[in-house]
Scaffold this active site. Structure first.
Site, PDB file in Angstrom:
ATOM      1  CB  CYS A  57      -0.429   6.259   0.678  1.00 21.85           C
ATOM      2  SG  CYS A  57       0.365   5.966   2.280  1.00 21.85           S
ATOM      3  CB  CYS A 104      -0.244   2.916   2.076  1.00 14.99           C
ATOM      4  SG  CYS A 104      -0.701   4.301   3.134  1.00 14.99           S
ATOM      5  CG  ASP A 105      -0.540   1.423  -1.657  1.00 12.14           C
ATOM      6  OD1 ASP A 105      -0.979   0.621  -0.808  1.00 12.14           O
ATOM      7  OD2 ASP A 105      -1.217   2.367  -2.114  1.00 12.14           O
TER       8      ASP A 105
END
Length: 341
Positions: free
Chosen positions: A147, A150-151
């Protein structure tokens, strides 16, 4: 220890324990519905806590200005649900019989549970390459992720050469997003043309920060504590080479955890649960609701999953009180759900 009687008819059974499941549990518990959560069995694919259990730092969940560890966030949500006396079983639901009322659910431990309403929040698991070091580094926060949103903004990835595996729209989106932070983004694709939509592919190829390794597959992820590079294999010649990267992002799709629901509720071609509209959680079966990534193949974020968990609990509460999950007169038949009416 959670006390469960097979003679009892449960008001609400929640299947899954990611942000959607725990949020549904909090709302259902506070509504005095006494929900029962099947959080998943650790040895199976639907692990307790969901995909955030593999995320070392979450920086985009509201209320945590300094970020929070994914496992810590899930444990906090679990404790909040427990605070309102949510009952929890560390088991999977492997079968749902919706042919009559109440619904009949069977667990991985052989339990038979009867329920008036069911909230499915089993999520979707990211597809991985299946390489040993890929899995190890993904689970330890070693620079492998599924992701980018997300990261990708984490300090460890800034000004690095980052690799994205995939060739669809998701891969183009992830690669383009990562150019905000990376020195360079290398898209690794096993063919000589992307399967992404032309406009998405063109946007990626026109970005000066994006390079492409055509006709290539990843055969090994290099690095001990943190990724240092990849070994690539040419799909035409078989020749192998190594490239240095400071991060690897997989964008080769997700698989919804709905195998146990086939033939029970309406699913789309990819296996995601069809709901009444994008912003409602009623499924094709009255009394069964879906929340989180199991019904959302677009956003796939913790905060959106939590929002649908809230909605599912509120709809279940309305269904129990009034006999309908949505506004009076709304058609929740399979045909209406499939058409999005």
């Amino acid at each position: 220890m959670t006390e469960v009687s097979e003679d009892r008819i449960e008001n609400v059974v929640i299947i899954g324990s990611g942000p959607a499941g725990w949020t549904a549990a909090v709302y259902a518990s506070r509504a005095r519905l006494d929900p029962l959560v099947f959080e998943g069995a650790p040895s199976r694919e639907m692990i307790p806590g969901g995909q955030l259990m593999f995320t070392t730092e979450v920086e985009n969940y509201p209320g945590f200005p300094e970020g929070i560890d994914g496992q810590e966030l899930m444990m906090s949500m679990r404790k909040q649900a427990e605070r309102f006396d949510t009952r929890i079983l560390t088991e999977d639901i492997v079968e749902v019989d919706a042919s009559g009322r109440p619904f009949i659910l069977r667990s991985s431990e052989g339990r038979t549970i009867r329920a008036r309403t069911v909230i499915v929040a089993t999520g979707a698991r990211a597809n991985w390459l299946g390489l040993e070091n890929e899995q190890r580094l993904a689970h330890s926060g070693g620079g492998v992720s599924a992701c980018a949103v997300c990261d990708g903004a984490l300090p460890a990835f800034r000004d690095q050469v980052l690799a994205v595996v995939g060739g669809g729209d998701s891969a183009m989106e992830e690669a383009t997003y990562l150019t905000k932070f990376a020195k360079e983004v290398l898209i690794i694709h096993r063919r000589d043309a992307f399967r992404a939509s032309p406009i998405m592919a063109e946007r990626a190829l026109d970005n000066p920060k994006i390079k492409v390794a055509w006709n290539s597959t990843v055969t090994e992820v290099l690095g001990d504590d943190f990724i240092t590079g990849l070994r690539l294999k040419d799909t035409h010649t078989g020749e192998e080479r190594e490239v240095e990267v400071g991060g690897l992002f997989l964008a080769i799709g997700h698989t919804p955890n709905t195998a146990f629901l086939r033939g029970v509720v309406e699913l789309d071609e990819a296996g995601y649960i069809r709901t009444h509209t994008n912003w409602r959680t009623a499924t094709s079966v009255e009394g069964i609701f879906a929340a989180g990534d199991v019904m959302d193949d677009y956003f796939r974020q913790a905060v959106t999953a939590a929002g649908t968990g809230c909605m599912a609990a509120l709809e279940a509460e309305r269904y129990l009180a009034h006999g309908h999950p949505t506004d009076p007169g709304v058609d929740v038949s399979a045909e209406a759900v499939a058409a999005g009416d």
